[in-house]
Design an enzyme around this catalytic site. Sequence first.
Site, mmCIF file in Angstrom:
data_model
loop_
_atom_site.group_PDB
_atom_site.id
_atom_site.type_symbol
_atom_site.label_atom_id
_atom_site.label_comp_id
_atom_site.label_asym_id
_atom_site.label_seq_id
_atom_site.Cartn_x
_atom_site.Cartn_y
_atom_site.Cartn_z
ATOM 1 N N LEU A 1 -28.791 -25.538 -5.076
ATOM 2 C CA LEU A 1 -28.200 -26.910 -4.607
ATOM 3 C C LEU A 1 -29.278 -27.905 -4.497
ATOM 4 C CD1 LEU A 1 -26.274 -25.070 -1.676
ATOM 5 C CD2 LEU A 1 -25.273 -25.916 -3.526
ATOM 6 N N LYS B 1 -19.022 -19.990 -5.762
ATOM 7 C CA LYS B 1 -18.311 -20.583 -7.066
ATOM 8 C C LYS B 1 -17.498 -19.515 -7.754
ATOM 9 C CE LYS B 1 -19.025 -23.738 -10.146
ATOM 10 N NZ LYS B 1 -20.078 -24.098 -10.740
ATOM 11 N N TYR C 1 -7.777 6.460 -15.574
ATOM 12 C CA TYR C 1 -9.023 7.143 -16.278
ATOM 13 C C TYR C 1 -8.612 8.276 -16.995
ATOM 14 C CZ TYR C 1 -13.840 7.933 -15.926
ATOM 15 O OH TYR C 1 -15.159 8.144 -16.221
#
Length: 758
Positions: free
Chosen positions: A83, A100, A45
Amino acid sequence: MTDKTSRTRITPEEALAYHMEPRPGKYDITPSTPMTTQRDLSLAYSPGVAVPVQAIADRPETAYDYTTKGNMVAVISNGTAILGMGNLGALASKPVMEGKAVLFKRFADVNAIDLELDTEDADEFINAVKLMGPTFGGINLEDIKAPECFIIEQRLKELMDIPVFHDDQHGTAVICAAGLLNALELSGKRIEDVRIVLNGAGAAGIACLELLKSMGARHDNCIMCDTKGVIYQGRTEGMNQWKSAHAVVTTARTLEEAMKGADVFLGVSAKGAVTQDMVASMADNPVIFAMANPDPEITPEDAHAVRPDAIVATGRSDYPNQVNNVLGFPYLFRGALDIHARAINDEMKIACAEALAKLAREDVPDEVAVAYGRKLQFGRDYIIPTPFDPRLIHVIPPAVAKAGMDTGVARRPIIDMDGYVQTLKNRMDPTAAILQGLHARARQAQARMIFAEGDDPRVLRAAVAWQRTGMGQSLVVGREAEVKAELEALGMGDAFREISVVNAANTRHLDSYHEFLYQRLQRKGVDREDAFKLANRDRHIFAALMLAHGHGDGLVTGATRKNAPVLAQIGQVFDVRPQDGAVGITAVLHRGRIVLIGDTLVHEWPEAEDLADIATRGAAVARGLGLEPRVAFLSFSNFGYPVSERATKMAQAAHVLDERGADFEYEGEMTVDVALNMDSAARYPFSRLTAPANVLVVPARHSASISVKLMQEMAGATVIGPILTGVARPIQICSTNSTVSDILNMAAIAAGGIGVRG
């Protein structure tokens, strides 16, 4: 189909538990760089991060070098076509999108984040995705209803300079095209000549026909049908611009009329849409892709009953020739990301389809055949590769990448293609493939599995899953009333009728069990009454007696008691002592690597001969898991330095294997880094190991146990075992902290016969 459907049934309770345990959801995000010291944080950072920020501002393409953009895909939906469930909204689609995302990671090592957009307005959706473009290397659209899905994808392709891919359309189309190429090869037909009928004019159907036309199918030879019949030129009812593009001049008005004389049927519609009469009317050697899910337009059995010459594919895993999108989208994106592609174009999709088709025509590796429990050879029942073929990761992406480079969408072409293939091979995580192989072989065996601890909810859930996922028959040792009550408490009361509950009170074999145990133990201070009590009252002994008498094919126990007392009780029935040849081997899987560690169960303080036995048993387990064994005898020293009595026996064990003529690689003594790290091993060029060791033999059981538990607790490794080997029958002992999945893995190992003394 009723029996197959019921055999693979998953209850709502199981599905919810899977998504809730061990933490809600299906994936975590972990850092890939050190984050421990103040210096690490300063680099990650402020102030260190300012350097790559300025570099990217000066040269935007370096974002692929300094950020995750080049290996990050967004899986995006609004939940309007989930679906087969319809429009249930963005939030309800999140489990699917998470799924997925993990498929991307599992199959192609692509990082993916799911994003659910709460809008049905196409313009709002397009704008939201467009604005996120800097974050990702690609966009995977999912479960968006037609016709909005066409509009959204087309506009995003025009607006964004990264790949945008609607998998419901193109994923199905690519796998369908791959299978069709091979089906036509087998039937001796050319894509330019065949008559194709497609039923289902939604996103997937239209994409299938468009891709096939781009591959050579003639427009006039392709008839598309929807719920209102044939889409013909001049039709006005239920039409839109996407359907109109595929309207043809024909007198056919119904699917039945269109099917007469057709060479190919492609279905992405609904169960039962095709009749046997329709199939009978097709041309010789018809090709039928009945891809409706969960039930096809016509089952392979019904199609073959009237046309034995048909080549049939479905979307189901319990039939040959599954059209499965997971064969496509992970590898398409892998290839596209690796060339920093601006798009996934038709040429890349065709390259993917052709590479899949070619792969199915090649010899199938033994480990794939073993995993599926049957010989796989190019032919009518094998025209599409299986999802767990390990070659997919290094065969498909290079073909996609090359097509992208040839068509000018690559920002950073791959120069060394051979080197690229090797990096892809290195990405392959063997864990899932090994577990898949175990379970596939177990399903093939259809074992009657004895679960000895029927009062434990984890064991009961595993027993029900064993039965319902088609692995075999579950025999649960317990009291009927208690088992029934526990199943009802788990929300699985209906499973009581499916499993078999066995105990001393309801078996007709108790007398033979008593006599067997008495004969075995009478010279060890056990009289008839003692034998009677042992068989009646101890479930581990009772379960072992069942197995010894052939009243079950495998035994799983140990989830409720420590390993040592369970092994001792099983030892009343079977020979499981060190001198009997028994050995415990534990598989440790972590970050794409697997090592087997022994002995973790039987030998307390093995000597050189024992260590050689452990190595031999470990090598056998490795081969049972589909690995080529490479054994390392571990110590704190390397090849004689520093000298120690405890290290010397490890070196002597290797000499014992020399004398025995062992048929696997082995070496030692050596430290663990030399065994597992080829850079460290390079300091010892005389070592006989040709690659990192995958079977580690340690000096004593306590060091084996410490090593396994340290890896499990500190590194989060997956542990399978200890796998009991060198025994006469398939017996596996779980650990007390086993999950349902762990118990199922041990049952699969038992069913597969891994560890049984040959």
